[in-house]
Design a protein around this motif. Structure first.
Motif, PDB file in Angstrom:
ATOM      1  N   THR A   1      12.741   2.717   6.327  1.00 53.85           N
ATOM      2  CA  THR A   1      13.804   2.477   5.367  1.00 53.85           C
ATOM      3  C   THR A   1      13.736   3.367   4.142  1.00 53.85           C
ATOM      4  O   THR A   1      14.742   3.777   3.616  1.00 53.85           O
ATOM      5  N   SER A   2      12.522   3.711   3.719  1.00 54.27           N
ATOM      6  CA  SER A   2      12.421   4.380   2.429  1.00 54.27           C
ATOM      7  C   SER A   2      12.509   5.895   2.534  1.00 54.27           C
ATOM      8  O   SER A   2      12.753   6.572   1.564  1.00 54.27           O
ATOM      9  N   ARG A   3      12.329   6.427   3.695  1.00 52.22           N
ATOM     10  CA  ARG A   3      12.191   7.856   3.834  1.00 52.22           C
ATOM     11  C   ARG A   3      13.544   8.540   3.917  1.00 52.22           C
ATOM     12  O   ARG A   3      14.457   8.028   4.551  1.00 52.22           O
ATOM     13  N   PRO A   4      13.696   9.715   3.277  1.00 50.28           N
ATOM     14  CA  PRO A   4      14.931  10.453   3.493  1.00 50.28           C
ATOM     15  C   PRO A   4      15.042  10.830   4.967  1.00 50.28           C
ATOM     16  O   PRO A   4      14.052  10.827   5.678  1.00 50.28           O
TER      17      PRO A   4
ATOM     18  N   MET B   1       0.846  -1.205   0.000  1.00 55.07           N
ATOM     19  CA  MET B   1       0.000   0.000   0.000  1.00 55.07           C
ATOM     20  C   MET B   1       0.874   1.243   0.000  1.00 55.07           C
ATOM     21  O   MET B   1       1.966   1.237   0.545  1.00 55.07           O
ATOM     22  N   ARG B   2       0.328   2.291  -0.629  1.00 60.11           N
ATOM     23  CA  ARG B   2       1.104   3.536  -0.674  1.00 60.11           C
ATOM     24  C   ARG B   2       0.267   4.693  -0.108  1.00 60.11           C
ATOM     25  O   ARG B   2      -0.964   4.699  -0.205  1.00 60.11           O
ATOM     26  N   TYR B   3       0.962   5.651   0.474  1.00 56.19           N
ATOM     27  CA  TYR B   3       0.269   6.773   1.120  1.00 56.19           C
ATOM     28  C   TYR B   3       0.678   8.097   0.476  1.00 56.19           C
ATOM     29  O   TYR B   3       1.762   8.226  -0.112  1.00 56.19           O
ATOM     30  N   TYR B   4      -0.201   9.065   0.620  1.00 59.61           N
ATOM     31  CA  TYR B   4       0.113  10.429   0.193  1.00 59.61           C
ATOM     32  C   TYR B   4      -0.412  11.366   1.275  1.00 59.61           C
ATOM     33  O   TYR B   4      -1.583  11.285   1.656  1.00 59.61           O
ATOM     34  N   VAL B   5       0.467  12.198   1.822  1.00 63.39           N
ATOM     35  CA  VAL B   5       0.070  13.112   2.912  1.00 63.39           C
ATOM     36  C   VAL B   5       0.194  14.542   2.417  1.00 63.39           C
ATOM     37  O   VAL B   5       1.223  14.932   1.862  1.00 63.39           O
ATOM     38  N   TRP B   6      -0.860  15.299   2.639  1.00 63.36           N
ATOM     39  CA  TRP B   6      -0.897  16.709   2.224  1.00 63.36           C
ATOM     40  C   TRP B   6      -1.109  17.541   3.496  1.00 63.36           C
ATOM     41  O   TRP B   6      -2.007  17.250   4.289  1.00 63.36           O
ATOM     42  N   THR B   7      -0.264  18.543   3.680  1.00 62.05           N
ATOM     43  CA  THR B   7      -0.291  19.286   4.942  1.00 62.05           C
ATOM     44  C   THR B   7      -0.343  20.785   4.696  1.00 62.05           C
ATOM     45  O   THR B   7       0.399  21.298   3.863  1.00 62.05           O
ATOM     46  N   VAL B   8      -1.202  21.471   5.431  1.00 62.47           N
ATOM     47  CA  VAL B   8      -1.133  22.933   5.478  1.00 62.47           C
ATOM     48  C   VAL B   8      -1.051  23.342   6.945  1.00 62.47           C
ATOM     49  O   VAL B   8      -1.391  22.558   7.824  1.00 62.47           O
ATOM     50  N   GLY B   9      -0.615  24.580   7.180  1.00 59.62           N
ATOM     51  CA  GLY B   9      -0.646  25.085   8.549  1.00 59.62           C
ATOM     52  C   GLY B   9       0.724  25.254   9.154  1.00 59.62           C
ATOM     53  O   GLY B   9       1.721  25.414   8.454  1.00 59.62           O
TER      54      GLY B   9
ATOM     55  N   ARG C   1       5.642   8.448   9.846  1.00 59.33           N
ATOM     56  CA  ARG C   1       6.464   7.427  10.508  1.00 59.33           C
ATOM     57  C   ARG C   1       5.613   6.217  10.878  1.00 59.33           C
ATOM     58  O   ARG C   1       6.012   5.066  10.696  1.00 59.33           O
ATOM     59  N   ALA C   2       4.394   6.487  11.388  1.00 57.73           N
ATOM     60  CA  ALA C   2       3.516   5.364  11.764  1.00 57.73           C
ATOM     61  C   ALA C   2       3.148   4.528  10.535  1.00 57.73           C
ATOM     62  O   ALA C   2       3.085   3.305  10.601  1.00 57.73           O
ATOM     63  N   LEU C   3       2.932   5.186   9.407  1.00 56.61           N
ATOM     64  CA  LEU C   3       2.581   4.459   8.185  1.00 56.61           C
ATOM     65  C   LEU C   3       3.771   3.640   7.692  1.00 56.61           C
ATOM     66  O   LEU C   3       3.627   2.488   7.276  1.00 56.61           O
ATOM     67  N   GLN C   4       4.945   4.255   7.747  1.00 57.30           N
ATOM     68  CA  GLN C   4       6.130   3.529   7.281  1.00 57.30           C
ATOM     69  C   GLN C   4       6.466   2.370   8.210  1.00 57.30           C
ATOM     70  O   GLN C   4       6.951   1.335   7.769  1.00 57.30           O
ATOM     71  N   ASP C   5       6.187   2.564   9.489  1.00 62.04           N
ATOM     72  CA  ASP C   5       6.379   1.451  10.424  1.00 62.04           C
ATOM     73  C   ASP C   5       5.479   0.273  10.063  1.00 62.04           C
ATOM     74  O   ASP C   5       5.760  -0.876  10.408  1.00 62.04           O
ATOM     75  N   ARG C   6       4.378   0.555   9.380  1.00 63.95           N
ATOM     76  CA  ARG C   6       3.457  -0.510   8.953  1.00 63.95           C
ATOM     77  C   ARG C   6       3.815  -1.041   7.567  1.00 63.95           C
ATOM     78  O   ARG C   6       3.079  -1.849   7.025  1.00 63.95           O
ATOM     79  N   GLY C   7       4.876  -0.482   6.983  1.00 66.31           N
ATOM     80  CA  GLY C   7       5.330  -0.994   5.694  1.00 66.31           C
ATOM     81  C   GLY C   7       4.762  -0.263   4.495  1.00 66.31           C
ATOM     82  O   GLY C   7       4.966  -0.685   3.353  1.00 66.31           O
ATOM     83  N   LEU C   8       4.044   0.856   4.715  1.00 66.38           N
ATOM     84  CA  LEU C   8       3.518   1.594   3.573  1.00 66.38           C
ATOM     85  C   LEU C   8       4.627   2.426   2.942  1.00 66.38           C
ATOM     86  O   LEU C   8       5.525   2.902   3.634  1.00 66.38           O
TER      87      LEU C   8
END
Ligand code: SF4
Length: 475
Positions: free
Chosen positions: A148-151, A1-9, A22-29
């Protein structure tokens, strides 16, 4: 599964999003480059200004066709637009959204994702679920972050408390984020160590009024100074910053910690909001301009090299031209390093939004905003010119258009060219050219750089901090 996060504020939202990621990547997304490519789309919203809400509603509206085409797409809508009294209205308006979650509370979202993953893969273990946004990140048994995948950004946000007990008349934050809740020092030290293990060298402590940290902790109350001292001992951590101070709560103790602890950087963000006592009173800010002046004088007396940033709201209800000029006069007098300026935006549910007529037109507010920007552009340039020829220590965070990019201890953005790999390292940079928003320099020393990198490409980062007069700081 892949995620996309959009943030304002504000930075608090950015920190919340980082924790969700981080929580999503910990789940392997894995991260998707766009909403169209994602299985989970998360919007982390802001309600400080109407424009931010409009932006979020437009963004979520653009997801509707995706959801119609792919009903298994998970859409999460969270952040400051989601509160007890707004959820029902949002559900009616956005029936295609799967889950609404309040600021810093993504548990419902993570549970839904866990269920969906368990449906797809019966071997999926969802015991790691739902630590919540303000809980420490999940770590692997060996103690390394499961990531692992995140800069690995070298400069990270660390929310040390949530909520606000004050009631500035224009501000929606206390209604959306609730009362102040501080996180215990041992938990924050642990999380800092994990961030450092994950590549961080600088941490910015976040709180709506960071000076009020620890007052609610029991059985023993603590102060921000206690936390700064505790973090001083975190091995591998080079720099500590904190955001945002309030003139009513800023203490001599925090100033002393900033002056004496080597890792705490000489930069203080202390919003004044307006340069006129009557406007400050209408805002319920709880101080006068004279009090504010004395705080700035005291900071400069104790730490002469300290940079000072402030926030200003223009066009508050009833702000006259004369009162606005007092704000300009104060800027000329105090010569801030950075001014985050925003036009007043009425928020329903606040005292100003409900009871104070918003009489100034958008054009008048824009005119005031531009006048603030004009003065600040000149002042920032003059201040930055004084740095030409000096050597500054830069923590290199990223690349931009073929140059290395980092910040001084005083939070000024610096660019320099060098073929070697400086990412995450401390570089000594001689300042050659100033602009109002950044400095250009040449590297003259510092830590041992890595080997030559063939092409300097910008690193994909979750959120970047704007160099120029942003208006999204914590209030
Ligand atoms: Fe609290 Fe800051 Fe909002 Fe005032 S402006 S209510 S201090 S978050």
């Amino acid at each position: 599964m892949r995620y996309y996060v959009w943030t304002v504020g504000c930075q608090m939202n950015e920190a919340d999003s980082e924790r969700i990621v981080r929580a999503l990547q910990d789940r392997g997304l894995a991260e998707a480059q766009s909403a169209e490519q994602a299985d989970v789309v998360i919007l982390n919203t802001c309600s400080v200004r109407q424009a931010a809400e409009d932006k979020a509603l437009s963004k979520v509206g653009s997801l509707r066709p995706l959801k119609l085409a792919r009903p298994d797409l998970i859409i999460g809508f969270g952040g400051c637009m989601v509160a007890g009294d707004t959820v029902d209205g949002l559900r009616r308006r956005l029936p295609y959204v799967d889950v609404f979650f309040p600021p810093s509370e993504p548990d419902g979202l993570l549970e839904l994702i866990d269920h969906r993953m368990a449906d797809r893969d019966p071997t999926f273990d969802d015991d790691v679920a739902s630590d919540g946004c303000l809980a420490p990140t999940v770590v692997a048994s060996a103690g390394a972050i499961v990531n692992t995948s995140r800069p690995r950004p070298v400069a990270r946000w660390l929310p040390i408390m949530s909520g606000c007990n004050r009631r500035c008349t224009y501000c929606i934050v206390p209604f959306r984020r609730g009362r102040e809740v501080s996180r215990p020092i041992p938990e924050l030290v642990d999380e800092s160590r994990r961030l450092v293990a994950d590549g961080a060298r600088e941490i910015t402590l976040l709180g709506q009024i960071v000076d009020r940290y620890g007052r609610d902790l029991r059985p023993q109350r603590f102060h921000l100074g206690d936390l700064l001292r505790a973090l001083q001992d975190v091995e591998g951590l080079e720099r500590i910053r904190f955001l945002t101070s309030h003139p009513r709560d800023f203490t001599e103790e925090v100033l002393e910690a900033t002056a004496t602890l080597p890792k705490v950087c000489e930069h203080i963000n202390i919003p004044v909001q307006a340069g006129d006592d009557d406007v400050l009173q209408a805002m319920w800010r709880g101080y006068t301009i004279d009090v504010y002046r004395r705080i700035v004088a005291r900071i400069r007396e104790r730490i002469p090299t300290c940079s000072i940033a402030t926030d200003i709201i223009v066009g508050f209800p009833g702000e006259t031209e004369d009162q606005f000029r007092h704000t300009l006069d104060l800027m000329e007098e105090l010569r801030f390093d950075v001014v985050h300026v925003a036009m007043y935006s009425p928020r329903p549910g606040t005292v100003a939004g409900d009871r104070m007529p918003d009489l100034l037109s958008q054009a008048e507010k824009k005119d005031r905003l531009h006048r603030v920007e004009e003065i600040q552009e000149r002042v920032s340039l003059e201040l930055n010119q004084t740095l030409v020829g000096t050597t500054q220590q830069i923590l290199v965070e990223d690349t931009d258009k073929g140059k290395w990019k980092g910040r001084t201890r005083t939070n000024k953005l610096v660019f320099f060219e060098d073929p070697r790999d400086w990412l995450g390292r401390l570089a000594n940079v001689r300042i050659d050219r100033p602009s109002p928003w950044s400095l250009q320099g040449s590297v003259v020393g510092g830590e041992q750089p890595g080997p030559v990198r063939p092409v300097l490409q910008p690193l994909p980062v979750l959120n970047s901090r704007s160099p120029a007069v942003p208006s999204n700081s914590l209030r």
